[in-house]
Write a protein that holds these residues in place. Structure first.
Motif, PDB file in Angstrom:
ATOM      1  N   ARG A   1       4.369   5.377   2.468  1.00 28.62           N
ATOM      2  CA  ARG A   1       4.745   6.775   2.686  1.00 28.62           C
ATOM      3  C   ARG A   1       4.886   7.043   4.178  1.00 28.62           C
ATOM      4  O   ARG A   1       5.811   7.707   4.629  1.00 28.62           O
ATOM      5  CB  ARG A   1       3.686   7.696   2.077  1.00 28.62           C
ATOM      6  CG  ARG A   1       4.015   9.176   2.185  1.00 28.62           C
ATOM      7  CD  ARG A   1       2.814   9.991   1.731  1.00 28.62           C
ATOM      8  NE  ARG A   1       3.116  11.405   1.615  1.00 28.62           N
ATOM      9  CZ  ARG A   1       3.081  12.270   2.636  1.00 28.62           C
ATOM     10  NH1 ARG A   1       2.801  11.835   3.850  1.00 28.62           N
ATOM     11  NH2 ARG A   1       3.349  13.547   2.451  1.00 28.62           N
ATOM     12  N   GLN A   2       3.937   6.514   4.966  1.00 23.84           N
ATOM     13  CA  GLN A   2       3.988   6.728   6.415  1.00 23.84           C
ATOM     14  C   GLN A   2       5.252   6.129   7.024  1.00 23.84           C
ATOM     15  O   GLN A   2       5.748   6.592   8.041  1.00 23.84           O
ATOM     16  CB  GLN A   2       2.772   6.069   7.079  1.00 23.84           C
ATOM     17  CG  GLN A   2       1.471   6.793   6.818  1.00 23.84           C
ATOM     18  CD  GLN A   2       0.295   6.025   7.400  1.00 23.84           C
ATOM     19  OE1 GLN A   2       0.048   4.882   7.027  1.00 23.84           O
ATOM     20  NE2 GLN A   2      -0.420   6.625   8.322  1.00 23.84           N
TER      21      GLN A   2
ATOM     22  N   ASP B   1       0.826  -1.203   0.000  1.00 24.64           N
ATOM     23  CA  ASP B   1       0.000   0.000   0.000  1.00 24.64           C
ATOM     24  C   ASP B   1       0.867   1.262   0.000  1.00 24.64           C
ATOM     25  O   ASP B   1       1.756   1.440   0.823  1.00 24.64           O
ATOM     26  CB  ASP B   1      -0.933   0.023   1.214  1.00 24.64           C
ATOM     27  CG  ASP B   1      -1.803   1.264   1.209  1.00 24.64           C
ATOM     28  OD1 ASP B   1      -2.521   1.462   0.209  1.00 24.64           O
ATOM     29  OD2 ASP B   1      -1.735   2.051   2.170  1.00 24.64           O
ATOM     30  N   LYS B   2       0.539   2.155  -0.947  1.00 24.35           N
ATOM     31  CA  LYS B   2       1.371   3.332  -1.164  1.00 24.35           C
ATOM     32  C   LYS B   2       1.365   4.281   0.046  1.00 24.35           C
ATOM     33  O   LYS B   2       2.396   4.824   0.426  1.00 24.35           O
ATOM     34  CB  LYS B   2       0.808   4.049  -2.392  1.00 24.35           C
ATOM     35  CG  LYS B   2       1.704   5.075  -2.982  1.00 24.35           C
ATOM     36  CD  LYS B   2       1.095   5.541  -4.311  1.00 24.35           C
ATOM     37  CE  LYS B   2       1.370   7.015  -4.501  1.00 24.35           C
ATOM     38  NZ  LYS B   2       0.506   7.600  -5.532  1.00 24.35           N
ATOM     39  N   TRP B   3       0.194   4.475   0.613  1.00 29.00           N
ATOM     40  CA  TRP B   3       0.094   5.424   1.723  1.00 29.00           C
ATOM     41  C   TRP B   3       0.826   4.881   2.947  1.00 29.00           C
ATOM     42  O   TRP B   3       1.571   5.594   3.601  1.00 29.00           O
ATOM     43  CB  TRP B   3      -1.374   5.709   2.056  1.00 29.00           C
ATOM     44  CG  TRP B   3      -1.551   6.653   3.210  1.00 29.00           C
ATOM     45  CD1 TRP B   3      -2.073   6.363   4.424  1.00 29.00           C
ATOM     46  CD2 TRP B   3      -1.177   8.042   3.267  1.00 29.00           C
ATOM     47  NE1 TRP B   3      -2.071   7.473   5.236  1.00 29.00           N
ATOM     48  CE2 TRP B   3      -1.524   8.526   4.549  1.00 29.00           C
ATOM     49  CE3 TRP B   3      -0.590   8.920   2.349  1.00 29.00           C
ATOM     50  CZ2 TRP B   3      -1.300   9.844   4.938  1.00 29.00           C
ATOM     51  CZ3 TRP B   3      -0.365  10.237   2.755  1.00 29.00           C
ATOM     52  CH2 TRP B   3      -0.722  10.680   4.030  1.00 29.00           C
TER      53      TRP B   3
END
Ligand SMILES: Cc1cc2nc3c(=O)[nH]c(=O)nc-3n(C[C@H](O)[C@H](O)[C@H](O)COP(=O)(O)OP(=O)(O)OC[C@H]3O[C@@H](n4cnc5c(N)ncnc54)[C@H](O)[C@@H]3O)c2cc1C
Ligand SMILES: [Fe+2]
Ligand SMILES: [Fe+2]
Lengths: 307, 495
Positions: B280-281, B275-277
């Protein structure tokens, strides 16, 4: 509001946090929403809540670009606070019977496009761009939408909630305009060269293609609800007034670009609106399926005060 | 204080962790037997007595995380768990008969030096005084658990546990659990709790760089070879040492290796998190090495389990029922686990230390600690520190560093005896020159590259880390140069 001290601001932000659990969502007053208001209010709240959420994602991108720890922390808080606003607005919608179960309000297609753009490109935008656009959105929201909402809606709880939201927004605007001025420091020609470099950036152009129709669509929705267009324009003029009150602010090329754009938006007779309104109509034909699933950051929205 | 009645020992040591015990061991082997260790807890072991949380393990290969003078052929994993390391420490104490030197439940509250007699006096909370010619501060760099400064912390009605003070009787089965902190301990605890808790929420303020950790069971044949052929183990140890030394070029300085390690860490993240988000986190926005680099292959997968979620909203407060974060939601828990590390004094001292003519070390260190070769401080004769200023290993086994400090102390103490002098006091200007060079070298490292970490004081002074290879550090500690010291004469060893 001129030059604020960011460290003091950060302390203030930390010390004024509130939660959905502080509010009694079942308090009487919900019945004061009239049947006539209901459908329009539902559309309005849904747009509003999505704009908050989009703003939240914008602050997340800005946190990455902040050059000082304090500013990064402030943006991290603002990211969360915009999400809180969206959550609280959903809780209001829920109170007014506008949401079923855990469903999210349906975002209009222009919001969907904006979300898509933010997800893909916002982290690649220089701080100058987001740092100058976000204040425009915030001031439009603060100056026009929220005031209008409070005039229209009688539910005392709504007023209670927006008092808290507005207090947050006042701090956001303070920091927003402070940063716009910071961004205008430095040699003018360097600022200009950097801006020109970015203007041609295809990612930005895509962003404009998402943002411009969104503004026009919002205007149409709000006007449909009975808000005088002038209110929105007054708010946008305020952007120019506050953003341009210092030399540094005026030197920020992005401030200039966005103010100019604001002037076009405000002037109904400007040729700008032809293609943009066309884009709005055009976007109605984009099937939601074409965009695929929403990014997972969107799924974190919730009206439930506890988890 | 009836100082005159208390015997004067040769050496007093504060702390019975790896450092204190190792010092006593090597002193003993060099004929210094009159040693007293003051330990505030009821057992030996330090870090590995306290950190028994599920998943606790070292992140340096066990073959390197042991003393070269007392190697352990029995390691069962390439990265030993906390219990195995504790067993090793207990084995050391039995094998070299060290427990008899330790006075347990003695918390040192101060050290002071008497000019005339050349004697150090330690006082304890329990009211005793212990005197000795030399004093060794081995109270541990990470021995005081710290809680975050969150409003309402004391209001929480559920169970709270700190990673360094685990409650093994608490049953996590079916519980809603919040873990605060995603540092070295956090990434080890989360995969274990994710297996037990009904609901697990992990609160992260800043993501760390995480490299994959290849943990494997040691095959029996290897254990057998190491037992019969200690030279083979030494060879493996040397190989591991060199491997970590080469990684240092990437962790400590901004070199191409640094870029390569970042690429490796990012590939690891991409591989484990789709998952991209979430990715990012979990992506740090500072240079790898600026804060401690972590090793874990099961942290990212654990975060993606159905019962687990990473929360990166800033924490606003703690309430009766849980944690309130900035997005306005109260996350409710039965138990809060604080994996929030330790308070590390990078200025001041853990307890007052008085040197020549009553000078006080905490005062002198107010703006940042400094010492000579991390071990001595001018004006504090015969005082030795383990993990003193700028001795922090960013990338290699702490034990490698501890060992060279121990050998230096042995040299210092035996020199007093062989020269028949009262004390060694490092020269002021020698110490100053040493620190000027250090800070110059530190300025070029990743630690000083702009991120906030416990390595730096509030104003960005680095009093913690050693800016170089472990082998450079070992080389600097190899010789005790008498010309660097003022030799104070008077009565020597107490015989
Ligand atoms: C969870 C964790 C994982 C770690 N993993 C690694 C790793 O993988 N690799 C690595 O190299 N390092 C690691 N470390 C660092 C570790 O602290 C050192 O490697 C080493 O154990 C330090 O030993 P020490 O004897 O100096 O300190 P400690 O083990 O902390 O011992 C100090 C002793 O002094 C006692 N004491 C403290 N104050 C007083 C006082 N006032 N009076 C009397 N007694 C006192 C304490 O009770 C303690 O027993 C880790 C640390 C932690 C916390
Ligand atoms: Fe908002
Ligand atoms: Fe805002």
């Amino acid at each position: 509001m001129a030059n604020i001290d960011l460290d003091t601001m950060l302390d203030k932000v930390r010390n004024t946090q509130w939660a959905l659990a502080d509010i009694d969502w079942d308090k009487p007053g919900a019945e004061r929403i009239t049947a006539e208001q209901w459908p329009k209010l539902k559309a309005f709240m849904s747009d509003l809540m999505w704009i908050e959420h989009v703003g939240a994602r914008g602050f997340a991108a800005m946190a990455r670009k902040a050059e000082s720890d304090t500013l990064r922390e402030l943006y991290t808080w603002f990211h969360a606070e915009e999400q809180r606003h969206a959550n609280a607005e959903m809780a209001l919608m829920r109170r007014w019977g506008m949401l079923e179960g855990d469903e999210l309000p349906e975002p209009n297609i222009n919001l969907r496009l904006t979300i898509e753009w933010l997800d893909r490109y916002s982290d690649d935008m220089p701080l100058e761009v987001l740092g100058s656009v976000i204040p425009m959105l915030e001031i439009a929201l603060d100056g026009a939408l929220l005031k209008f909402l409070l005039e229209e809606v009688d539910d005392p709880l709504c007023h209670e909630v927006f008092e808290k939201i507005n207090a947050d927004e006042a701090r956001h605007l303070g920091v927003d305009f402070h940063v716009m001025e910071l961004l205008g420091r430095g040699k003018l020609h360097q600022l200009a060269i950097k801006a020109i470099g970015t203007v041609g950036n295809p990612k930005l152009i895509l962003g404009v293609l998402a943002y411009a129709p969104l503004l026009n669509r919002m205007r149409d929705n709000i006007v449909a609800m009975g808000l005088k267009e002038e209110r929105l324009y007054e708010a946008m003029n305020k952007y120019e007034r506050i953003g341009g009150r210092t030399k540094e602010g005026r030197r920020n090329p992005w401030f200039q670009i966005i103010s100019q754009h604001g002037k076009m938006v405000v002037n109904r007779n400007h040729p700008y609106h032809k293609p943009v309104d066309a884009l709005v109509s055009l976007s109605n034909y984009i099937p939601a399926k074409a965009l695929g699933p929403v990014p997972t950051w969107v799924e974190k929205l919730t009206w439930r005060p506890t988890a | 204080m009836s100082n005159t009645d208390t015997p004067i020992h040769q050496v007093l040591i504060v702390g019975a962790g790896f450092s204190g015990l190792g010092t006593a061991l090597r002193l003993q082997q060099n004929g210094v037997d009159d040693v007293v260790i003051l330990e505030r807890a009821a057992d030996i072991g330090g870090t590995w007595r306290d950190n028994t949380y599920p998943g606790a393990a070292c992140d340096i290969p066990s073959n390197l995380y042991s003393f070269s003078f007392a190697q352990n052929p029995r390691w069962t994993r390439s990265y030993a768990g906390s219990d195995e390391i504790r067993d090793y420490i207990h084995w050391l104490a039995e094998e070299y008969d060290l427990r008899r030197l330790v006075r347990f439940n003695r918390s040192v509250t101060g050290l002071s030096y008497d000019n005339a007699s050349g004697v150090w006096t330690a006082t304890t909370e329990e009211g005793d005084t212990v005197r000795a010619r030399s004093a060794v501060m081995a109270q541990g760099p990470l021995s005081n658990p710290s809680f975050p400064n969150i409003p309402g912390l004391e209001r929480f009605q559920g169970k709270t546990i700190h990673s360094a003070d685990w409650d093994h009787d608490y049953d996590f089965e079916g519980k809603a659990v919040g873990v605060i902190g995603t540092g070295a301990s956090g990434v080890q605890i989360v995969p274990e709790l994710a297996k037990q808790a009904k609901k697990l929420r992990v609160f992260q303020r800043t993501p760390c760089w995480i490299l994959p950790r290849l943990d494997f069971r040691k095959p029996d044949w290897q254990k057998a070879v190491f037992r019969k052929l200690p030279a083979a183990q030494s060879a493996v140890r040397n190989g591991l040492f060199l491997a970590h030394e080469s990684i240092a070029t990437g962790i400590i300085w901004d070199t191409p290796v640094n870029g390569a390690l970042e690429t490796l860490a990012k590939a690891h993240l991409r591989h484990q998190v789709k998952d991209k988000w979430l990715r990012r986190q979990l992506t740090p926005d500072f240079k790898l090495g600026c804060k401690r680099v972590l090793m874990s292959s099961d942290f990212y997968p654990a975060l993606q389990k159905d019962n687990t979620e990473l929360i990166t909203w800033p924490i606003a407060s703690i309430s009766e029922n849980g944690v309130r974060t900035g997005e306005g939601i109260e996350h409710q828990f039965d138990c809060l686990v604080f994996a929030t590390g330790f308070s590390v004094p990078n200025s001041g001292t853990p307890f007052p230390v008085y040197g020549l003519n009553g000078r006080e070390l905490g005062q002198e260190w107010r703006r940042g600690a400094q010492a000579y070769k991390s071990i001595n401080v001018s004006g504090y004769p015969n005082l030795f520190m383990i993990f003193g200023p700028n001795s922090g290993p960013g990338h290699n086994s702490a034990l490698v560093y501890i060992e060279s400090q121990i050998e230096y102390i042995v040299k210092g103490v035996t020199t007093l005896r062989s020269l028949g002098i009262k004390a060694l006091d490092v020269k002021d200007d020698v110490q100053a020159t040493h620190n000027r060079r250090l800070q110059k070298r530190l300025a070029k490292t990743n630690w000083n590259s702009g991120c906030k970490s416990w390595y730096l004081t509030e104003d960005g002074y680095n009093a913690t880390m050693y800016p170089g290879f472990a082998s450079q550090y070992a080389r600097q500690m190899k010789h005790l140069e008498l010309r660097d010291y003022r030799l104070l004469s008077g009565s020597g060893a107490p015989q």
